[in-house]
Enzyme design. Structure first.
Site, PDB file in Angstrom:
ATOM      1  N   SER A 154     -43.463  10.492  32.915  1.00  6.68           N
ATOM      2  CA  SER A 154     -42.614  10.641  34.104  1.00  6.68           C
ATOM      3  C   SER A 154     -41.335  11.448  33.906  1.00  6.68           C
ATOM      4  O   SER A 154     -40.670  11.785  34.882  1.00  6.68           O
ATOM      5  CB  SER A 154     -42.250   9.269  34.664  1.00  6.68           C
ATOM      6  OG  SER A 154     -43.331   8.743  35.373  1.00  6.68           O
TER       7      SER A 154
ATOM      8  N   LYS B 122     -31.556   8.750  38.237  1.00  9.07           N
ATOM      9  CA  LYS B 122     -32.809   8.316  38.858  1.00  9.07           C
ATOM     10  C   LYS B 122     -32.577   6.959  39.497  1.00  9.07           C
ATOM     11  O   LYS B 122     -31.899   6.098  38.906  1.00  9.07           O
ATOM     12  CB  LYS B 122     -33.910   8.245  37.789  1.00  9.07           C
ATOM     13  CG  LYS B 122     -35.294   7.911  38.344  1.00  9.07           C
ATOM     14  CD  LYS B 122     -36.374   7.960  37.264  1.00  9.07           C
ATOM     15  CE  LYS B 122     -37.752   7.671  37.833  1.00  9.07           C
ATOM     16  NZ  LYS B 122     -38.808   7.702  36.794  1.00  9.07           N
TER      17      LYS B 122
ATOM     18  N   SER C 240     -42.975  10.508  37.697  1.00  9.11           N
ATOM     19  CA  SER C 240     -42.265   9.856  38.784  1.00  9.11           C
ATOM     20  C   SER C 240     -40.814  10.334  38.952  1.00  9.11           C
ATOM     21  O   SER C 240     -40.236  10.119  40.007  1.00  9.11           O
ATOM     22  CB  SER C 240     -42.249   8.340  38.548  1.00  9.11           C
ATOM     23  OG  SER C 240     -41.484   8.027  37.399  1.00  9.11           O
TER      24      SER C 240
END
Lengths: 95, 484, 482
Positions: B175, B76, B151
């Site tokens: 997330s 990420k 997210s």
């Protein structure tokens, strides 16, 4: 609590965020709505409940006083927008 | 080969069926092929990945390979990666080349894993749809008109489409779990402090936690074995002993007591999803688990409390982005205030600005007690709710999200409804508990996740239950059309 | 109208640690810009602070020295504001639960009396970097080497009523932190600096007037000047019927004036909240007790010991204990002087202090060591030399000519104590001064002491100062009587 435009401007200034004039009323509505949601907290009585800033009740671990870092200025300053003579530059500040 | 799990790839590499370099090229090719349509990567690290793969092959040849040596992974874009752009999904950091590695990255590098790219995400991890990214929305491979969740949407989409066998995510209010649910993969949010936050760009420091996003619970266990553990550079890192997360995967769950919070199955939950989750729970019962209804009475308050605590912390955490030492700086600032206000005004997107302003407001003079302190009191109540529940049950089960993947642009202009959809995930962050989302079925051809919440540091148990569940079911094996 | 001044001080003492409060970067002064600013000090995305244990111990040490309460739990909080020398956009400081709670110290006033000044609290925080406004064209240059240096902010009660008291308080704290070896006290380098909150009110009024905060004053002299000039300014405003506004002002020593700081003008809303990156610090009793055992003898205790043990005056003891180095010097000197305290004290506070002052030297840099001075005092005491000759010896020692014994030897400064030789000198002078002898013998007893001085002077001159003055006096009185 609803936030009027002047309050939005005040908060934006506090948070150092330039906001276009035409967006202020949108922010005013959105932030007011969020605060409306947030205020549903008031439905519960929390008298006598201690606030917790962390999920686990842990205490700090302390670090020995040792120098472990070396100079990486050049590497760090590769990301800097504006530097001179090893210093970061900002528009002149008048004190 | 690209449909293999980490466990299978590990065996393939070990048995010399394939080299790390070949494997890496295979995934890089897939990334190049599909990234245009899914937009799940912000950066694809071709050269770095190949260099890492070659060195992994040498390591293996020398007989020093660990379980995950040579296996590609997507990171990420919230984790700092030395020498690689680390944008956090923001224009603010579009030009930021991290000068150091996050602890999680460092640990994966040490394990010999290959970093194939940095995944797209909601800007500064603020969002539940991956639509707030400066780099544009990520698409859900199950239906490209829908969002992957957020997210960690890029990571979820990449793993679901098998552009990467696994990825990292971070979870501040859901997330990892919500995009895992929406993309049909497995996502574990560990106990707060279990995985180091050093080098993970902070959104809300007391809630943020990194974790694995994988195809299976077994893979999540393999990744946890690499990334979990105490870090002296993170003061909030837990000194609690680390399990071998793969050791108990196959243990029986006979007699396991599962709590079903009535608040998680009431109004607001899509009836199809309720049914799928209930079926999942029945599956666990077949494996010997015993269910009982429990109460988490303050669940409704978790959303308002979260939307005070998280913005308060983020408003302060994001103050360092001021256009002075790194990141975006506006053109020709006329004075210092102009430099600050325009760099931040232009560098941050709308959702980030909204949260910064809410955060600044709830901490400001005269409002602190009514908002921030009140929210932290509620946080205490929520934590107590869970602790009371864990007196009677071993784990808690329920849905991960209120619905399946929604259409792009469906909620982006309605922050409140977006916030409310996090109802089953945020209380876990407020309490700092570990929780896992596992694929439990499909509703209208879109994946549905089931969430299991454990007590502190009980990741092993969650992985064990999830693994047994995945042994008995096939939901996690489904591949979205076009990516087989 | 008669006005009363009210002063409270916020002293920032840089704690003398090797590494910074939240990072492993060095704290050495004077490095090239930004070479001692690590990722944590720069507030790079993703970095996290970890508390330095030594910072906690040093703060507790200070707390114990001012007899303050040390709360069992201490919390770091973020103070949010934007400024270029503040990399994270917040300063990690303490707000609700500071490391040191209420304490006090006693200061000596000019009239010799003692005044107790309350210390409200002392809390830990990180220092900011430095802004340089010259040399960068239209820009300000930022050096973040100092960012993250540990500071102990010591906040006094508004207990001081004039500039002199404020200086005495600041000097006392300065002395204390140096005694405790928690701060090097170097004011030129900014290791010890203070903000003064100054207000005036009509004498007899209970409420405080509106205060101005004078920022970053880094010398004792400037504190006094800044306060006095600010008090004058405020009284002028009030007497003209105006109002003092609450603001931050900067003292300009060149112009001897204070002026409003434009950059700090806007009312700040610091939005303090507990730093979520740090956990509360738990202070165990055993930790406090361990630190207590390491406490050195503090100035006040030492002063009383000097009064009792060495029979020194309160004044001399105060002077000697104001600086740890001074008191250490004194004790080493007394030891070398076989316990002669009074003479040692006189020489240190007199000749030595004057010489140091003249050359602007610290006692630590004195060319005359405590052992050398003590050796000389010993020679005064055992009558090898007179006090007058000792001044020559001291000067020679100061100039690096050796220790007292070798100087006395090589310069032949040994006192004449041979009674026969002295008697001869006495007889000669009496014989050569008939008119003075007459005058002396005719004078009333209470004038005799003064008149004898003439003979002593003559004899010392003849002996080049080496005749033992005591013997000379005795013989003269005896011989002049007859």
């Amino acid at each position: 609590m609803s936030l009027d435009k002047s309050e939005v401007q005040k908060i934006a200034w506090l948070a150092k965020l330039a906001i276009d004039d035409q967006d202020i009323s949108t922010y005013s509505n959105e932030l007011s709505n969020i605060l409306g949601l947030v205020e549903t907290m008031n439905s519960v009585d929390t008298n006598g409940i201690s606030p917790i800033a962390h999920p686990l009740d842990l205490t700090a671990r302390l670090r020995p006083d040792q120098v472990t870092e070396t100079n990486h200025r050049d590497q760090f300053q590769k990301n800097a927008p504006l530097i001179d003579d090893g210093c970061y530059l900002v528009p002149k500040v008048i004190e | 080969m690209h449909l293999s799990t980490l466990a299978q790839l590990s065996t393939a590499l070990e048995s010399k069926q394939i080299s790390s370099e070949e494997l890496t090229r295979l995934y890089l090719d897939r990334c190049n092929q599909f990234n245009d349509s899914l937009n799940c990567f912000i950066t694809i690290n071709k050269d770095i990945a190949l260099a890492q793969a070659k060195s992994a092959d040498k390591q293996r040849a020398a007989g020093n390979a660990l379980a995950l040596t040579g296996i590609p992974i997507a990171q990420k874009d919230i984790f700092c990666t030395k020498g690689i752009k680390t944008s956090c999904g923001s224009k603010m950091l579009d030009n930021f080349i991290a000068p150091y590695d996050a602890t999680v990255i460092e640990k994966m590098n040490l394990a010999g894993m290959v970093n194939i790219g940095k995944t797209n995400m909601d800007e500064f991890a603020m969002g539940s749809s991956n639509e707030t990214s400066f780099y544009g929305p990520v698409r859900n491979p199950w239906d490209k008109d829908t969002v992957p969740g957020g997210s960690s949407g890029g990571s979820a989409s990449a793993v679901a489409a098998r552009l990467s066998p696994a990825a990292t995510g971070t979870d501040t209010g859901g997330s990892i779990r919500q995009p895992a649910s929406l993309c049909g993969i497995t996502g574990l949010k560990p106990t707060y402090g279990r995985v180091s936050r050093y080098g993970m760009i902070a959104f809300a420091s007391s809630l943020d936690q990194g974790g694995p996003m994988t195809q299976t619970a077994e893979d999540a266990a393999l990744m946890m074995n690499v990334i979990a553990g105490f870090d002296e550079r993170d003061s909030t890192s837990a000194e609690h002993p680390v399990d071998d997360y793969t050791a108990n995967l196959n243990e029986s769950i006979e007699g396991l007591k599962i709590g079903l919070p009535k608040e998680y199955f009431g109004a607001g939950l899509d009836s199809n999803i309720a049914k799928i989750v209930e079926d999942g729970i029945k599956e666990l019962e077949k494996l010997g688990a015993v269910c009982k209804e429990i109460e988490l009475p303050n669940t409704q308050l978790s959303i308002p409390a979260y939307y005070v605590v998280a913005p308060a912390e983020c408003s302060s955490n994001l103050s360092r982005f001021d256009g002075v030492r790194f990141g975006y700086r506006c053109e020709d600032p006329k004075d210092l205030s102009d430099l600050y206000c325009r760099s931040r005004g232009e560098g941050f997107g709308k959702e980030v600005k909204r949260r910064i302003m809410i955060g600044a407001y709830v901490l400001s003079a005269g409002y602190y007690d009514a908002y921030y302190l009140k929210a932290q009191q509620i946080r205490h109540l929520i934590r107590d709710d869970f602790q009371n529940a864990f007196k009677n049950v071993d784990v808690i089960a329920g849905p991960t999200a209120t619905g399946t993947a929604f259409k792009l642009n469906e909620k982006i202009n309605d922050p409140i409804s977006m916030y409310l959809s996090d109802i089953y995930t945020v209380s876990v962050n407020l309490a700092g508990l570990p929780a896992i989302s596992v694929p439990a079925g499909f509703s209208n051809k879109l994946p549905v996740g089931m969430q299991l919440i454990g007590n502190y540091f009980e990741e092993s148990r969650l992985l064990n239950i999830a693994h047994r569940f995945q042994q008995a079911t096939d939901h996690h094996k489904a591949i979205p059309g076009g990516f087989e | 109208m008669e006005w009363e001044t009210v002063i409270g001080l916020e002293i920032h003492a840089q704690l003398a640690t090797k590494s910074k409060i939240f990072s492993g970067a060095a704290t050495t002064y004077g490095a090239e810009p930004n070479t001692q600013a690590c990722a944590v000090d720069l507030g790079l995305p993703g970095v996290l602070p970890v508390i330095n244990k030594e910072v906690i111990s040093k703060a507790i040490k200070f707390g114990l020295a001012i007899e303050a309460e040390i709360p069992p739990k201490s919390v770091f909080a973020r103070k949010n504001y934007f400024y270029p020398d503040l990399p994270k956009g917040y300063q990690i400081s303490q707000f609700e639960l500071p490391i040191v709670s209420t304490g006090h110290i006693d200061i000596q006033l000019e009239d010799g009396s003692t005044k107790r000044v309350g210390v409200t609290r002392a809390h830990l925080e990180e220092d900011a970097g430095k802004s340089m406004h010259e040399g960068f064209g239209g820009f300000t240059g930022i050096d973040l080497n100092r960012a993250g240096t540990p500071l102990l902010e010591i906040v006094s009660e508004p207990d001081m009523r004039n500039a002199k008291e404020a200086v005495a308080y600041m000097k006392k704290i300065h002395s204390l932190v140096r005694y405790l070896e928690i701060c090097d006290g170097n004011m030129q380098e900014g290791s010890f600096r203070c903000d003064a909150n100054v207000s005036v009110r009509p004498k007899g009024q209970n409420e405080f007037g509106t205060r101005a905060e004078l920022k970053n004053i880094n010398s004792f002299r400037f504190v006094e000047q800044a306060i006095n000039i600010e008090v004058e300014r405020q009284i002028d405003i009030l007497e003209d019927g105006g109002k003092v506004i609450q603001e931050t002002r900067l003292y300009d020593p060149n112009k001897n004036e204070t002026r409003s700081m434009r950059s700090k003008e806007e009312a700040n809303d610091y939005r303090y909240f507990p730093d979520p990156d740090l956990l509360p610090v738990e202070i165990e009793n055993s930790f406090i007790e361990e630190i207590r055992t390491q406490l050195p003898e503090l100035p006040d205790a030492k002063k009383h010991r000097f009064i009792n043990e060495f029979k020194l005056s309160e004044y001399d003891s105060t002077v000697l204990t104001a600086q740890k180095e001074m008191s250490d010097y004194f004790e080493a000197c007394v030891k070398a002087a076989d316990g002669e305290a009074k003479l040692s004290s006189n020489w240190i506070t007199g000749e030595l202090a004057a010489a140091l002052n003249k050359e602007n030297k610290d006692i630590a840099d004195s060319p005359v060591s405590a052992e050398m001075l003590g050796g000389m005092v010993k020679r005064i005491k055992d009558d090898t030399i007179s006090g007058k000759i000792a001044k020559q010896v001291f000067e020679a020692m100061w100039n690096g000519e050796g220790d007292s014994d070798s100087i006395i030897e090589s310069k032949g400064l040994k006192q004449v104590t041979d009674t026969g030789a002295i008697e001869k000198l006495v007889d000669d002078v009496i014989a050569n001064s008939p008119s003075q002898v007459e005058l002396y013998q005719a004078a009333p007893d209470d004038k005799k002491g003064k008149l004898i001085g003439y003979f002593v002077g003559q004899i010392m001159k003849q002996s080049q100062g080496k005749a033992n003055p005591k013997q000379v006096n005795e013989l003269l009185s005896k011989k002049l009587k007859s």
